[in-house]
Structures are given as structure tokens and as C-alpha cells.
Design a protein around this motif. Structure first.
Motif, short mmCIF file in Angstrom:
data_model
loop_
_atom_site.label_atom_id
_atom_site.label_comp_id
_atom_site.label_asym_id
_atom_site.label_seq_id
_atom_site.Cartn_x
_atom_site.Cartn_y
_atom_site.Cartn_z
N LYS A 245 0.66 -6.78 3.10
CA LYS A 245 -0.58 -6.01 3.22
C LYS A 245 -1.29 -5.91 1.87
O LYS A 245 -1.84 -4.87 1.50
CB LYS A 245 -0.28 -4.65 3.81
CG LYS A 245 0.56 -4.80 5.09
CD LYS A 245 0.68 -3.58 5.91
CE LYS A 245 1.57 -3.87 7.12
NZ LYS A 245 2.11 -2.67 7.72
N ALA A 246 -1.27 -7.03 1.13
CA ALA A 246 -1.92 -7.07 -0.18
C ALA A 246 -3.40 -6.77 -0.08
O ALA A 246 -4.00 -6.18 -0.99
CB ALA A 246 -1.70 -8.44 -0.82
N ASP A 247 -4.01 -7.17 1.05
CA ASP A 247 -5.44 -6.93 1.22
C ASP A 247 -5.76 -5.44 1.30
O ASP A 247 -6.83 -5.00 0.89
CB ASP A 247 -5.95 -7.66 2.47
CG ASP A 247 -5.13 -7.33 3.71
OD1 ASP A 247 -3.93 -7.02 3.58
OD2 ASP A 247 -5.69 -7.40 4.83
N LEU A 248 -4.82 -4.65 1.83
CA LEU A 248 -5.04 -3.21 1.93
C LEU A 248 -4.75 -2.51 0.61
O LEU A 248 -5.37 -1.49 0.29
CB LEU A 248 -4.15 -2.62 3.04
CG LEU A 248 -4.38 -3.15 4.45
CD1 LEU A 248 -3.40 -2.52 5.42
CD2 LEU A 248 -5.82 -2.89 4.90
N ALA A 249 -3.80 -3.05 -0.15
CA ALA A 249 -3.39 -2.41 -1.39
C ALA A 249 -4.39 -2.64 -2.52
O ALA A 249 -4.59 -1.76 -3.37
CB ALA A 249 -2.01 -2.91 -1.81
N GLU B 40 0.83 -1.20 0.00
CA GLU B 40 0.00 0.00 0.00
C GLU B 40 0.87 1.26 0.00
O GLU B 40 0.62 2.22 -0.75
CB GLU B 40 -0.93 -0.01 1.21
CG GLU B 40 -1.91 1.16 1.23
CD GLU B 40 -2.72 1.20 2.51
OE1 GLU B 40 -3.92 1.52 2.42
OE2 GLU B 40 -2.16 0.95 3.58
N ALA B 41 1.92 1.23 0.83
CA ALA B 41 2.81 2.40 0.92
C ALA B 41 3.59 2.59 -0.38
O ALA B 41 3.71 3.70 -0.89
CB ALA B 41 3.77 2.24 2.10
N SER C 186 -5.08 -3.02 -7.92
CA SER C 186 -4.42 -1.89 -8.58
C SER C 186 -3.18 -1.45 -7.81
O SER C 186 -2.15 -1.11 -8.41
CB SER C 186 -5.39 -0.72 -8.74
OG SER C 186 -5.83 -0.25 -7.47
N GLY C 187 -3.28 -1.47 -6.48
CA GLY C 187 -2.13 -1.11 -5.66
C GLY C 187 -0.99 -2.09 -5.82
O GLY C 187 0.18 -1.70 -5.90
N LEU C 188 -1.32 -3.38 -5.86
CA LEU C 188 -0.29 -4.40 -6.06
C LEU C 188 0.40 -4.23 -7.40
O LEU C 188 1.62 -4.36 -7.52
CB LEU C 188 -0.90 -5.80 -5.95
CG LEU C 188 -1.31 -6.26 -4.56
CD1 LEU C 188 -2.07 -7.58 -4.65
CD2 LEU C 188 -0.10 -6.41 -3.65
#
Length: 344
Positions: free
Chosen positions: A185-189, A137-138, A192-194
Motif C-alpha cells: 500500500k505504498a500509494d496510500l503511505a 501506512e499502518a 514520507s510514510g514509506l
């Protein structure tokens, strides 16, 4: 296990709050018959992560196999701390099958790899692999990437910024040294974030290596253990911003420990930590706090304004004395202001 064989060591690196301790806890609980030993290094004088791991020790990784060094970066104190600790782990009554090393979030992994060439240990252990965790995510948000446009935006916002931040250098050195990169933290990203994070990581990696996603530290141990990378013999393929330097400094970062009184309102503490992140640019907060009427201690883990908290175990002999470790870049540490926000 043949006593003449080398003990494999996995170095787990990654930025502050990327999930290293969570991954190690998962590996401990899913060791697949391996007898593990764990060395945890924290930046600062008070450790938290080692205590978390000791609280979930199991027969394949008993508490005596978990050692914490909380008095500085092990890549800077090799002779004084790292070598004697590794020798002590190898001398345990039951020899470990595999050693996990969790570096501090500010550590550069390459200087640590060089330590494996020390005569006292080089014939006894080998670096099975370097696993770098990156907070997906970051990274997707461009917080630690060497993004020319992001740097330009920072420069416009602050005339004093005309170079990469120390955070970027740490992130890039960790990526460059890795054999596998885990986007945590793939669930938060989200997808598209990944995808965005993967592009940033691929741009920073000097060679093609696996980039995998995970949530809550869950990944098949067979994917990250048993790589047989012999990384200590492969240093040339792992470039660093600090190549050519005998050591490196952590003067860009500062850690303070804030003793915490017993609190009544957990939500108010969370709001205070969010305030520190947003107004004082605090990078990391972690530690334990006593809550009125609760026999369990409250474990607090914050990365920026993202705060996670849970009651983990009874206080026992700790006399309900709470403390929080606060980490930020040097210029953002104002001890009095931090203590005031936290109500300390």
C-alpha cells in the motif's frame, strides 16, 4: 524438472489485511512459466482468501492446485493439517514447480519453518524464502510497532495496558523471520510514510534484508521467487518472542462469522464497518454480501476503518447467502453488538 530435486516453497506472511492474497494473485498471473500450487491458511472456520484465488485460477495454477485450510493456524496443526496437505500437493498428477503458502494474519512463521524438518517432507521440499508484508501506512502510523512512546501513550489512556500488545509481537515475529520485506500500500503511505515505515522495520529486523515497496501486490516475481534461502536450516538467525516454547496460543484474538441478509445500500454497510472499527476496535472484516438487484456478489475487505468493496463474480450455486468474517482482540468481540451494527 528433476524429480529428485526439492520443490521450493515460499512462505508469505504479514499482518491482517497487509495484501498477501493480492500479492499471490499477482504471482499466479505472472508465474513466468512456473507451475504453481497455493496453500492458503485462514484464522477461523470460514475462508475467503482461497475463494478469491480460485476465482482467478489459470493454467499455470489451476483450481485443483489451490488448497485452503480454514480450521486453524497451520503452525499449530502441523501433523493434522499441514503435512498431509503438502503431501497432497506434491502428489498432484503434474508436480508443481513452486508452492506458495499464505499464512493467516495471526500466524507466527517460525513454528511453520520448523515443520519443514519433519521426516515425511524434509527431503522433498525446501523453504525458498519467507516474504513478510507490512502495511506501510499502518506501520508509519505506529499501529503495530514496538514504539516506547506509543506504548507509554497507550498506558496513559488505559491503565490496564502495561506491556506490548499481542499485535506488536505478531508483527515483530513476522519481520524477524523474513528474507524480504514488502511494504504494501505504498500509494496510500506516500514517500514520507514509506520512509517512516522503513525506519520502524529496520529497527525490528535482526539482520539487514531487502525492504521494498509495492502497490496493489505488483512486484517482479523474480525478486521474491528463487531466493534459495533454505530458511528451514537458518532458524537461529530468525529470533522470535516464542523461542523456547513448543507452541503458541491465539487466545488474544477471536473470530466470528456473521451471516448477512441481502442488503439494499452498500454505502450503509461500509459506514457500519467503519463504525465497528472506530467504536468496537474491530481489526478486520472480510467476506461476501448479496445486494438487491445485483447478480454479482459483493466482496468486502476491511482493515480497521479502511473498507474496500467490489462485485467479483455471479453467485451461482451459492444461493446468495452472504457472510462476513470479523476479527478482533478477544476483549473487543461482542457478538450481539457486532451483529446489531451490521444489521444481521
Amino acid at each position: 524438472m528433476n524429480d529428485l530435486s526439492k520443490i521450493p516453497v515460499t512462505v508469505i506472511t504479514g499482518f491482517l489485511g497487509s495484501g498477501k492474497t493480492t500479492l499471490i494473485r499477482h504471482l499466479m498471473q505472472n508465474a513466468g512459466g512456473r507451475r504453481l500450487a497455493v496453500l492458503v491458511n485462514e484464522f477461523g472456520t470460514v475462508g475467503v482468501d482461497g475463494d478469491i484465488l480460485k476465482s482467478c485460477a489459470i493454467p499455470d495454477c489451476p483450481e485443483e492446485n489451490i488448497v485452503e485450510l480454514a480450521n486453524g493456524c497451520i503452525c499449530c496443526t502441523v501433523a493434522d493439517d499441514f503435512i498431509p496437505t503438502i503431501e497432497a500437493l506434491m502428489a498432484l498428477p503434474t508436480r508443481p514447480d513452486h508452492i506458495l503458502i499464505e499464512t493467516s494474519g495471526l500466524a507466527l512463521p517460525k513454528p511453520l519453518l520448523k515443520a519443514f524438518d519433519w521426516p515425511a517432507i524434509r527431503s522433498k521440499i525446501t523453504v525458498d524464502g519467507v516474504i513478510a508484508l507490512a502495511d506501510a501506512e499502518a506501520v508509519a502510523a505506529g499501529r503495530f510497532a514496538a514504539d516506547e512512546h506509543a506504548v507509554d501513550a497507550q498506558r496513559k489512556a488505559d491503565d490496564s495496558i502495561d506491556h506490548e500488545t499481542p499485535l506488536s509481537e505478531v508483527f515483530e515475529d513476522q519481520i524477524s523471520c523474513a528474507d524480504i520485506i514488502l511494504m504494501s500500500k505504498a500509494d496510500l503511505a506516500g514517500e514520507s510514510g514509506l520512509s517512516s515505515a522503513r525506519k520502524v522495520i529496520e529497527a525490528e529486523s535482526p539482520r539487514a534484508i531487502p525492504i521494498l515497496s509495492m502497490s496493489e501486490g505488483v512486484i517482479d516475481p523474480n525478486v521474491v521467487l528463487g531466493l534459495n534461502a533454505k530458511a528451514e536450516d537458518d532458524l537461529a538467525a530468525r529470533p522470535s518472542h516464542h523461542d523456547g516454547h513448543d507452541d503458541h496460543e491465539h487466545d488474544d484474538f477471536e473470530t466470528i462469522v456473521v451471516p448477512m441478509p441481502e442488503i439494499d445500500d452498500v454505502d450503509a454497510l461500509v459506514a457500519a464497518i467503519e463504525k465497528l472499527a472506530n467504536e468496537q476496535h474491530i481489526l478486520r472484516v472480510k467476506g461476501y454480501v448479496a445486494v438487491s438487484g445485483k447478480p454479482m456478489r459483493l466482496l468486502v475487505q476491511a482493515v480497521g476503518a479502511r473498507v474496500r468493496q467490489q462485485f467479483d463474480r455471479p453467485w451461482g450455486a451459492d444461493a446468495r447467502q452472504g457472510h462476513l468474517v470479523v476479527i478482533a482482540e478477544h476483549d473487543h468481540i461482542d457478538t450481539a453488538a457486532i451483529r446489531a451494527v451490521l444489521g444481521a
